[in-house]
Enzyme design. Structure first.
Site, PDB file in Angstrom:
ATOM      1  N   GLY A 119      21.571  24.540  40.903  1.00 53.08           N
ATOM      2  CA  GLY A 119      21.059  25.919  40.943  1.00 53.08           C
ATOM      3  C   GLY A 119      20.306  26.188  39.657  1.00 53.08           C
TER       4      GLY A 119
ATOM      5  N   GLY B 213      25.130  30.275  37.562  1.00 56.23           N
ATOM      6  CA  GLY B 213      26.590  30.364  37.544  1.00 56.23           C
ATOM      7  C   GLY B 213      27.284  29.030  37.789  1.00 56.23           C
TER       8      GLY B 213
ATOM      9  N   THR C 193      30.517  28.826  35.713  1.00 58.73           N
ATOM     10  CA  THR C 193      31.520  29.752  36.269  1.00 58.73           C
ATOM     11  C   THR C 193      32.109  29.175  37.554  1.00 58.73           C
ATOM     12  OG1 THR C 193      30.069  31.491  35.455  1.00 58.73           O
ATOM     13  CG2 THR C 193      31.899  32.182  36.867  1.00 58.73           C
TER      14      THR C 193
ATOM     15  N   TYR D 210      12.261  23.620  23.375  1.00 62.03           N
ATOM     16  CA  TYR D 210      11.606  24.894  23.699  1.00 62.03           C
ATOM     17  C   TYR D 210      10.610  25.301  22.602  1.00 62.03           C
ATOM     18  CZ  TYR D 210      14.427  26.041  27.835  1.00 62.03           C
ATOM     19  OH  TYR D 210      14.986  26.060  29.090  1.00 62.03           O
TER      20      TYR D 210
ATOM     21  N   GLU E 122      28.556  19.548  36.916  1.00 62.63           N
ATOM     22  CA  GLU E 122      27.502  20.538  36.710  1.00 62.63           C
ATOM     23  C   GLU E 122      26.185  19.770  36.587  1.00 62.63           C
ATOM     24  OE1 GLU E 122      28.241  23.478  33.696  1.00 62.63           O
ATOM     25  OE2 GLU E 122      26.193  24.235  33.747  1.00 62.63           O
TER      26      GLU E 122
HETATM   27  P1  TTP Z   1      21.338  24.348  33.117  1.00 60.75           P
HETATM   28  O1  TTP Z   1      21.574  22.885  33.287  1.00 60.75           O
HETATM   29  O2  TTP Z   1      20.770  25.073  34.275  1.00 60.75           O
HETATM   30  O3  TTP Z   1      22.726  24.969  32.626  1.00 60.75           O
HETATM   31  P2  TTP Z   1      23.231  26.499  32.474  1.00 60.75           P
HETATM   32  O4  TTP Z   1      24.510  26.409  31.699  1.00 60.75           O
HETATM   33  O5  TTP Z   1      22.116  27.311  31.892  1.00 60.75           O
HETATM   34  O6  TTP Z   1      23.491  26.948  33.954  1.00 60.75           O
HETATM   35  P3  TTP Z   1      24.613  27.958  34.512  1.00 60.75           P
HETATM   36  O7  TTP Z   1      24.370  29.280  33.856  1.00 60.75           O
HETATM   37  O8  TTP Z   1      24.342  27.958  35.989  1.00 60.75           O
HETATM   38  O9  TTP Z   1      25.957  27.386  34.144  1.00 60.75           O
HETATM   39  O10 TTP Z   1      20.329  24.545  31.879  1.00 60.75           O
HETATM   40  C1  TTP Z   1      20.673  24.399  30.537  1.00 60.75           C
HETATM   41  C2  TTP Z   1      19.410  24.411  29.696  1.00 60.75           C
HETATM   42  O11 TTP Z   1      18.803  23.123  29.705  1.00 60.75           O
HETATM   43  C3  TTP Z   1      18.330  25.362  30.194  1.00 60.75           C
HETATM   44  O12 TTP Z   1      17.703  25.991  29.086  1.00 60.75           O
HETATM   45  C4  TTP Z   1      17.345  24.470  30.901  1.00 60.75           C
HETATM   46  C5  TTP Z   1      17.455  23.175  30.167  1.00 60.75           C
HETATM   47  N1  TTP Z   1      17.190  21.960  30.960  1.00 60.75           N
HETATM   48  C6  TTP Z   1      16.006  21.270  30.768  1.00 60.75           C
HETATM   49  O13 TTP Z   1      15.138  21.717  30.018  1.00 60.75           O
HETATM   50  N2  TTP Z   1      15.818  20.078  31.415  1.00 60.75           N
HETATM   51  C7  TTP Z   1      16.735  19.565  32.283  1.00 60.75           C
HETATM   52  O14 TTP Z   1      16.508  18.477  32.855  1.00 60.75           O
HETATM   53  C8  TTP Z   1      17.945  20.309  32.513  1.00 60.75           C
HETATM   54  C9  TTP Z   1      18.971  19.777  33.476  1.00 60.75           C
HETATM   55  C10 TTP Z   1      18.130  21.492  31.830  1.00 60.75           C
HETATM   56 MG    MG Z   2      26.352  26.158  32.487  1.00 58.55          MG
END
Ligand code: TTP
Ligand code: MG
Length: 220
Positions: free
Chosen positions: A18, A23, A26, A60, A94
């Site tokens: 997702g 989430g 969570t 970033y 995850e």
């Molecule tokens: P997510 O892997 O989506 O984790 P999250 O903890 O933000 O999700 P959730 O709230 O559903 O628990 O992203 C983590 C960060 O890493 C986000 O800033 C996007 C970045 N990212 C990349 O830039 N490249 C990638 O291949 C992945 C998997 C994440």
């Molecule tokens: Mg997360």
């Protein structure tokens, strides 16, 4: 086939996917109550601290210089999680190497964060990994959200590295998740269970419970 796993019986493995802020953590935490489930949460914590270096932040702030290195490290950490052994019959992860490839790397190429040469090197890695490792996947849980909702959550959560991420980035990532998990534009390694993850924390429990039978199948 090279493998670091020695036990023959792989756990029933669920990939939780997702958008950013949908989430996933969570959702995994909801399954802490079940002793027979191995949880592999927050790979992002590795990306924020590699021997004191915050690769997520560097990616970033300066994608031209760091996006390739960042995706390289994401690939390695996801592969490590995929092949990690557990004695438990169910393993919940995850994310996966698939969303890194089909969502993030695609987005980075189309927005010029990585160049075609870098993209092709990553593709070679993915193909090599698929050939030499069994990436166990028995079910994908797709926490489906709208980009507006996750944008709001991302701002509320205020993970410092993500302060510069614009709405359009989440919208594009949303489309990439939809193209992969709903429309099947890329390989889906398992059946996809779609949950409504727009619901707020007070109402999401019933939605999580809806997935319990599918996820706990080997132990109920
Ligand atoms: P997510 O892997 O989506 O984790 P999250 O903890 O933000 O999700 P959730 O709230 O559903 O628990 O992203 C983590 C960060 O890493 C986000 O800033 C996007 C970045 N990212 C990349 O830039 N490249 C990638 O291949 C992945 C998997 C994440
Ligand atoms: Mg997360």
């Amino acid at each position: 086939m090279t493998s670091f796993t020695s036990n023959n019986k792989a756990p029933y493995t669920v990939l939780v996917e997702g958008n950013i802020g949908s989430g996933k953590t969570t959702f995994l935490n909801h399954f802490k109550q079940f002793q027979d489930v191995c949880l592999m949460t927050e790979p992002v914590e590795n990306w924020r601290n590699l021997n004191g270096v915050n690769l997520l932040d560097l990616m970033y702030k300066n994608p031209d210089m760091w996006a390739m290195t960042f995706q390289n490290y994401v690939t390695l950490t996801m592969l490590k999680n995929h092949i990690k052994q557990t004695e438990k019959p169910v393993k919940l992860m995850e994310r996966s190497i698939y969303s890194a490839r089909y969502c993030f790397v695609e987005k980075m190429l189309s927005s010029g964060m990585i160049q075609p040469g870098m993209y092709h090197v990553l593709q070679e890695w993915y193909n090599f990994i698929y050939e030499h490792h069994k990436i166990q996947a028995d079910l994908i849980v797709y926490l489906r959200t709208s980009p507006e909702v996750v944008y709001e959550r991302m701002q509320e959560r205020a993970r410092s590295e993500e302060s510069c991420v614009p709405y359009q980035y989440l919208k594009d990532l949303h489309e990439l998740h939809e193209n992969w998990l709903i429309h099947g534009h890329h390989y889906r390694p398992a059946q996809v269970l779609v949950l409504d993850a727009n619901l707020d924390l007070d109402n999401i429990n019933a939605e999580y419970q809806r997935s319990e039978n599918s996820i706990l199948r080997p132990i109920v």
